[in-house]
Write a protein that holds these residues in place. Structure first.
Motif, PDB file in Angstrom:
ATOM      1  N   GLN A   1       0.827  -1.211   0.000  1.00  0.00           N
ATOM      2  CA  GLN A   1       0.000   0.000   0.000  1.00  0.00           C
ATOM      3  C   GLN A   1       0.861   1.260   0.000  1.00  0.00           C
ATOM      4  OE1 GLN A   1      -2.358  -0.667   3.493  1.00  0.00           O
ATOM      5  NE2 GLN A   1      -4.074  -1.522   2.327  1.00  0.00           N
ATOM      6  N   GLU A   2       1.880   1.259   0.856  1.00  0.00           N
ATOM      7  CA  GLU A   2       2.780   2.415   0.931  1.00  0.00           C
ATOM      8  C   GLU A   2       3.559   2.586  -0.374  1.00  0.00           C
ATOM      9  OE1 GLU A   2       3.198   4.596   3.798  1.00  0.00           O
ATOM     10  OE2 GLU A   2       1.260   3.630   4.119  1.00  0.00           O
ATOM     11  N   TYR A   3       3.992   1.475  -0.932  1.00  0.00           N
ATOM     12  CA  TYR A   3       4.755   1.488  -2.184  1.00  0.00           C
ATOM     13  C   TYR A   3       3.885   2.030  -3.319  1.00  0.00           C
ATOM     14  CZ  TYR A   3       7.842  -0.297  -5.889  1.00  0.00           C
ATOM     15  OH  TYR A   3       8.667  -0.417  -6.980  1.00  0.00           O
ATOM     16  N   GLN A   4       2.642   1.601  -3.371  1.00  0.00           N
ATOM     17  CA  GLN A   4       1.704   2.099  -4.385  1.00  0.00           C
ATOM     18  C   GLN A   4       1.429   3.585  -4.192  1.00  0.00           C
ATOM     19  OE1 GLN A   4       2.027  -0.441  -6.639  1.00  0.00           O
ATOM     20  NE2 GLN A   4      -0.029   0.160  -7.191  1.00  0.00           N
TER      21      GLN A   4
ATOM     22  N   ILE B   1      12.557   3.709   2.547  1.00  0.00           N
ATOM     23  CA  ILE B   1      11.849   4.571   3.497  1.00  0.00           C
ATOM     24  C   ILE B   1      10.778   3.767   4.227  1.00  0.00           C
ATOM     25  CG2 ILE B   1      10.370   6.617   3.740  1.00  0.00           C
ATOM     26  CD1 ILE B   1      13.302   7.240   3.021  1.00  0.00           C
ATOM     27  N   ILE B   2      10.082   2.908   3.500  1.00  0.00           N
ATOM     28  CA  ILE B   2       9.038   2.078   4.102  1.00  0.00           C
ATOM     29  C   ILE B   2       9.660   1.156   5.152  1.00  0.00           C
ATOM     30  CG2 ILE B   2       7.251   0.337   3.679  1.00  0.00           C
ATOM     31  CD1 ILE B   2       7.086   1.517   0.785  1.00  0.00           C
ATOM     32  N   PHE B   3      10.777   0.548   4.818  1.00  0.00           N
ATOM     33  CA  PHE B   3      11.452  -0.336   5.769  1.00  0.00           C
ATOM     34  C   PHE B   3      11.911   0.431   7.002  1.00  0.00           C
ATOM     35  CE2 PHE B   3      11.436  -3.556   2.523  1.00  0.00           C
ATOM     36  CZ  PHE B   3      11.546  -4.746   3.211  1.00  0.00           C
ATOM     37  N   GLN B   4      12.435   1.626   6.812  1.00  0.00           N
ATOM     38  CA  GLN B   4      12.869   2.447   7.945  1.00  0.00           C
ATOM     39  C   GLN B   4      11.690   2.787   8.843  1.00  0.00           C
ATOM     40  OE1 GLN B   4      14.853   5.756   6.102  1.00  0.00           O
ATOM     41  NE2 GLN B   4      16.738   4.595   5.748  1.00  0.00           N
ATOM     42  N   GLU B   5      10.560   3.164   8.239  1.00  0.00           N
ATOM     43  CA  GLU B   5       9.368   3.500   9.014  1.00  0.00           C
ATOM     44  C   GLU B   5       8.828   2.292   9.778  1.00  0.00           C
ATOM     45  OE1 GLU B   5       6.617   5.264   6.241  1.00  0.00           O
ATOM     46  OE2 GLU B   5       7.698   7.174   6.239  1.00  0.00           O
TER      47      GLU B   5
ATOM     48  N   THR C   1       6.912  -8.648  -3.828  1.00  0.00           N
ATOM     49  CA  THR C   1       5.625  -8.132  -3.346  1.00  0.00           C
ATOM     50  C   THR C   1       4.799  -7.596  -4.505  1.00  0.00           C
ATOM     51  OG1 THR C   1       6.635  -7.572  -1.241  1.00  0.00           O
ATOM     52  CG2 THR C   1       4.552  -6.519  -1.749  1.00  0.00           C
ATOM     53  N   LYS C   2       5.436  -6.886  -5.389  1.00  0.00           N
ATOM     54  CA  LYS C   2       4.749  -6.330  -6.568  1.00  0.00           C
ATOM     55  C   LYS C   2       4.215  -7.466  -7.454  1.00  0.00           C
ATOM     56  CE  LYS C   2       5.906  -3.659 -10.617  1.00  0.00           C
ATOM     57  NZ  LYS C   2       6.958  -2.932 -11.293  1.00  0.00           N
ATOM     58  N   ASN C   3       5.030  -8.478  -7.677  1.00  0.00           N
ATOM     59  CA  ASN C   3       4.601  -9.612  -8.502  1.00  0.00           C
ATOM     60  C   ASN C   3       3.451 -10.383  -7.857  1.00  0.00           C
ATOM     61  OD1 ASN C   3       6.500  -9.035 -10.457  1.00  0.00           O
ATOM     62  ND2 ASN C   3       8.002 -10.478  -9.684  1.00  0.00           N
ATOM     63  N   MET C   4       3.508 -10.573  -6.550  1.00  0.00           N
ATOM     64  CA  MET C   4       2.445 -11.294  -5.850  1.00  0.00           C
ATOM     65  C   MET C   4       1.127 -10.523  -5.935  1.00  0.00           C
ATOM     66  SD  MET C   4       4.489 -12.765  -2.546  1.00  0.00           S
ATOM     67  CE  MET C   4       3.071 -13.543  -1.788  1.00  0.00           C
ATOM     68  N   ALA C   5       1.193  -9.209  -5.835  1.00  0.00           N
ATOM     69  CA  ALA C   5      -0.019  -8.390  -5.888  1.00  0.00           C
ATOM     70  C   ALA C   5      -0.650  -8.403  -7.276  1.00  0.00           C
ATOM     71  CB  ALA C   5       0.311  -6.959  -5.471  1.00  0.00           C
ATOM     72  N   GLN C   6       0.160  -8.579  -8.294  1.00  0.00           N
ATOM     73  CA  GLN C   6      -0.358  -8.586  -9.661  1.00  0.00           C
ATOM     74  C   GLN C   6      -1.024  -9.902 -10.044  1.00  0.00           C
ATOM     75  OE1 GLN C   6       3.079  -7.450 -11.970  1.00  0.00           O
ATOM     76  NE2 GLN C   6       2.739  -5.271 -11.611  1.00  0.00           N
TER      77      GLN C   6
END
Length: 80
Positions: free
Chosen positions: A40-43, A50-54, A74-79
């Motif tokens: 969700q954050e990546y999208q 940054i997401i990992f740091q957060e 993660t992107k491939n799994m979501a597709q």
């Protein structure tokens, strides 16, 4: 170039993160909730590091390659 293994100290530190399902010196498995939140954050336009740091991860411990590979998986799994 060799594999980037975790030290025992890094394994112990990673085990404290609630986004980690399990970790060994060779691999890390993230929780399903983290995977979904990450996507969700990546999208939303955030950079993976940054997401990992957060999420409380030390990106230097994980390494650039692990973060990039996780992002791709993660992107491939979501597709699917």
């Amino acid at each position: 170039m060799g594999k980037n293994y975790f030290t025992e100290e890094q394994v112990a530190e990673l085990n404290l993160n609630s986004n980690v399902q399990k970790v060994s010196t060779k691999a890390i498995t993230y929780t399903e909730a983290f995977r979904q939140w990450f996507y969700q954050e990546y999208q939303g336009g955030k950079m993976p590091s940054i997401i990992f740091q957060e999420a409380g991860f030390d990106t230097n411990v994980l390494g650039k390659q692990r973060i990039q590979n996780f992002s791709k998986r993660t992107k491939n799994m979501a597709q699917r």
